[in-house]
Design a protein around this motif. Structure first.
Motif, PDB file in Angstrom:
ATOM      1  N   ARG A  26      -3.521   1.036  11.259  1.00  0.00           N
ATOM      2  CA  ARG A  26      -4.040   0.668   9.939  1.00  0.00           C
ATOM      3  C   ARG A  26      -3.578   1.683   8.884  1.00  0.00           C
ATOM      4  N   GLY A  27      -3.114   1.183   7.751  1.00  0.00           N
ATOM      5  CA  GLY A  27      -2.669   2.039   6.660  1.00  0.00           C
ATOM      6  C   GLY A  27      -1.245   2.530   6.782  1.00  0.00           C
ATOM      7  N   ALA A  28      -0.529   2.125   7.838  1.00  0.00           N
ATOM      8  CA  ALA A  28       0.858   2.576   8.032  1.00  0.00           C
ATOM      9  C   ALA A  28       1.791   1.880   7.043  1.00  0.00           C
ATOM     10  N   PHE A  29       2.952   2.514   6.820  1.00  0.00           N
ATOM     11  CA  PHE A  29       4.027   1.877   6.056  1.00  0.00           C
ATOM     12  C   PHE A  29       5.181   1.706   7.045  1.00  0.00           C
ATOM     13  N   LEU A  30       5.234   0.519   7.659  1.00  0.00           N
ATOM     14  CA  LEU A  30       6.268   0.227   8.657  1.00  0.00           C
ATOM     15  C   LEU A  30       7.493  -0.357   7.979  1.00  0.00           C
ATOM     16  N   VAL A  31       8.662   0.199   8.290  1.00  0.00           N
ATOM     17  CA  VAL A  31       9.917  -0.351   7.797  1.00  0.00           C
ATOM     18  C   VAL A  31      10.690  -0.946   8.966  1.00  0.00           C
ATOM     19  N   THR A 187      -3.744   0.972  -2.615  1.00  0.00           N
ATOM     20  CA  THR A 187      -4.411  -0.199  -2.041  1.00  0.00           C
ATOM     21  C   THR A 187      -5.018   0.090  -0.671  1.00  0.00           C
ATOM     22  N   GLY A 188      -4.474   1.066   0.056  1.00  0.00           N
ATOM     23  CA  GLY A 188      -4.941   1.347   1.401  1.00  0.00           C
ATOM     24  C   GLY A 188      -4.538   0.299   2.405  1.00  0.00           C
ATOM     25  N   ALA A 189      -3.660  -0.619   2.019  1.00  0.00           N
ATOM     26  CA  ALA A 189      -3.236  -1.708   2.907  1.00  0.00           C
ATOM     27  C   ALA A 189      -2.212  -1.212   3.923  1.00  0.00           C
ATOM     28  N   THR A 190      -2.018  -1.998   4.956  1.00  0.00           N
ATOM     29  CA  THR A 190      -0.929  -1.763   5.917  1.00  0.00           C
ATOM     30  C   THR A 190       0.289  -2.518   5.403  1.00  0.00           C
ATOM     31  N   SER A 191       1.423  -1.833   5.292  1.00  0.00           N
ATOM     32  CA  SER A 191       2.614  -2.442   4.690  1.00  0.00           C
ATOM     33  C   SER A 191       3.725  -2.590   5.721  1.00  0.00           C
ATOM     34  N   GLN A 198      19.181   2.088   5.473  1.00  0.00           N
ATOM     35  CA  GLN A 198      18.461   3.082   6.265  1.00  0.00           C
ATOM     36  C   GLN A 198      17.981   4.256   5.421  1.00  0.00           C
ATOM     37  N   VAL A 199      18.565   4.498   4.248  1.00  0.00           N
ATOM     38  CA  VAL A 199      18.048   5.544   3.353  1.00  0.00           C
ATOM     39  C   VAL A 199      16.657   5.152   2.862  1.00  0.00           C
ATOM     40  N   GLU A 200      16.492   3.887   2.447  1.00  0.00           N
ATOM     41  CA  GLU A 200      15.167   3.404   2.072  1.00  0.00           C
ATOM     42  C   GLU A 200      14.198   3.561   3.233  1.00  0.00           C
ATOM     43  N   ALA A 201      14.654   3.185   4.425  1.00  0.00           N
ATOM     44  CA  ALA A 201      13.780   3.248   5.597  1.00  0.00           C
ATOM     45  C   ALA A 201      13.293   4.667   5.857  1.00  0.00           C
ATOM     46  N   MET A 202      14.197   5.625   5.832  1.00  0.00           N
ATOM     47  CA  MET A 202      13.841   6.983   6.230  1.00  0.00           C
ATOM     48  C   MET A 202      13.049   7.716   5.151  1.00  0.00           C
ATOM     49  N   THR A 203      13.173   7.298   3.889  1.00  0.00           N
ATOM     50  CA  THR A 203      12.457   7.987   2.817  1.00  0.00           C
ATOM     51  C   THR A 203      11.082   7.388   2.549  1.00  0.00           C
ATOM     52  N   MET A 204      10.857   6.130   2.925  1.00  0.00           N
ATOM     53  CA  MET A 204       9.609   5.460   2.582  1.00  0.00           C
ATOM     54  C   MET A 204       8.632   5.346   3.747  1.00  0.00           C
ATOM     55  N   ALA A 205       9.125   5.275   4.959  1.00  0.00           N
ATOM     56  CA  ALA A 205       8.313   4.845   6.096  1.00  0.00           C
ATOM     57  C   ALA A 205       7.427   5.934   6.679  1.00  0.00           C
ATOM     58  N   SER A 206       6.259   5.511   7.160  1.00  0.00           N
ATOM     59  CA  SER A 206       5.498   6.347   8.095  1.00  0.00           C
ATOM     60  C   SER A 206       5.939   6.021   9.519  1.00  0.00           C
TER      61      SER A 206
END
Length: 344
Positions: A26-31, A187-191, A198-206
């Motif tokens: 819950r609350g993760a930012f999955l890419v 928002t506290g949502a799970t994204s 992959q630059v977007e992936a590595m800079t944004m993701a939990s």
């Protein structure tokens, strides 16, 4: 918050997604990241309820929302999920406020509550001054913010993004990455965010799931994927620049000793050096390019269909086509079998 159990999706004889199992907190930012055609958008569509799985289950919290074995899926409107498309999909005949108001009307909120929520989300996205304008009267970046405002207005528990920044220029993409993370935290949502970048992936993701040919090659925090890639594909896909893979058969004899003949050795770009002359620990490539990277220089060479990249101090005095000698460390960072799995 999201659990995938042996999830699969087939279109005729083509398997787009194959036996994917993930647990997303819950609350993760999955890419979801991978090359075109790897299955990431199909996975997102199944999460949104726009596609029914051919196999496996999707569970949100304690509730199963799709069951491929039973052949059913809960309607998208009943999933408490928000979705932003690559194209934004704003209604051109509605104002900015009208676009944000629509999902709140569908949800059954009263007029006063809707007005208050519209003001809240437009202010959160920094577009409260655009409420009376139409989509064709605002910029692409502003349209993106409207699409996000419309998505989060009904307070969904899960946010889904399908390559939302691909239509923006490079500078705006960087700015919007920061904006999306701010919205995610607010928002506290799970994204769940789909991209091939992959630059977007590595800079944004939990958390990152690297997909290839419909399968998840590796799932985990970004730093873990860079530090310990589980497969040869992951090693050469993540990282800026990604790691180098050199067939053991192409290594100098002294460096190949003790390594399986059919394997590939992984060398990180920052571990390589540039030698002035050939040596027992070097490989000769054709110089391709040199470009500045954070105060250092990224040097790339080619040999047939192979590329080698080093990150070094100072730019070599070489012209395209000259020979560049890459100096390798005594031991590789990892070794991969010919099939791609990691050996050590």
């Amino acid at each position: 918050m999201i659990r995938l159990e042996n999830l699969g999706k087939s279109f005729g004889s083509f398997d787009a997604v194959k036996e994917v199992s993930l647990d997303v907190p819950r609350g993760a930012f999955l890419v979801l990241v991978g090359p075109s055609g790897c299955g990431k958008s199909t996975m997102l569509r199944m999460l949104a309820g726009l596609e029914t799985p051919s196999a496996g289950r999707i569970v949100f919290g304690e509730h199963t929302v799709s069951d491929g074995g039973q052949g059913w899926t809960i309607d998208p409107s009943r999933r408490n999920v928000g979705l932003v498309f690559q194209s934004y999909a704003l209604w051109p005949h509605m104002t900015v406020a009208g676009n944000v108001d629509w999902p709140l009307k569908v949800k059954g909120l009263g007029k006063a509550e809707r007005r208050q929520r519209i003001e809240e989300v437009l202010r959160l996205l920094g577009i409260d001054g655009l409420a009376g304008r139409y989509p064709n009267e605002i910029s692409g970046g502003q349209q993106q913010r409207v699409a996000i405002a419309r998505m989060i207005a009904p307070r969904p528990g899960i946010l889904l993004f399908d390559e939302p920044l691909s239509n923006l220029d490079a500078k705006l993409r960087v700015e919007m990455r920061t904006e999306l993370l701010r919205v995610h935290r607010a928002t506290g949502a799970t994204s769940v965010y789909v991209t091939h970048d992959q630059v977007e992936a590595m800079t944004m993701a939990s958390h990152v799931a690297v997909l290839n040919n419909g399968r998840v090659e590796q799932f985990g925090p970004p730093a873990e994927l860079v530090a310990n890639p589980a497969t040869a594909f992951v090693a050469t896909f993540v990282g800026t620049p990604p790691a180098n893979l050199v067939p053991v058969a192409a290594l100098p004899e002294a460096l190949a000793a003790g390594l399986p003949a059919e394997a590939s050795a992984m060398y990180r770009p920052e571990e390589l050096g540039i030698a002035a002359a050939p040596g027992p620990d070097s490989l000769a490539f054709d110089f391709a390019e040199a470009s500045p990277v954070a105060g250092r220089t990224m040097v790339t060479g080619t040999s047939g269909d192979r590329r080698l990249t080093a990150v070094v101090d100072g730019a070599p005095a070489l012209a395209v086509g000259d020979t560049v000698h890459f100096r390798l460390p005594p031991r590789p960072a990892a070794v991969f079998a010919a099939s791609g799995e990691r050996l050590k």
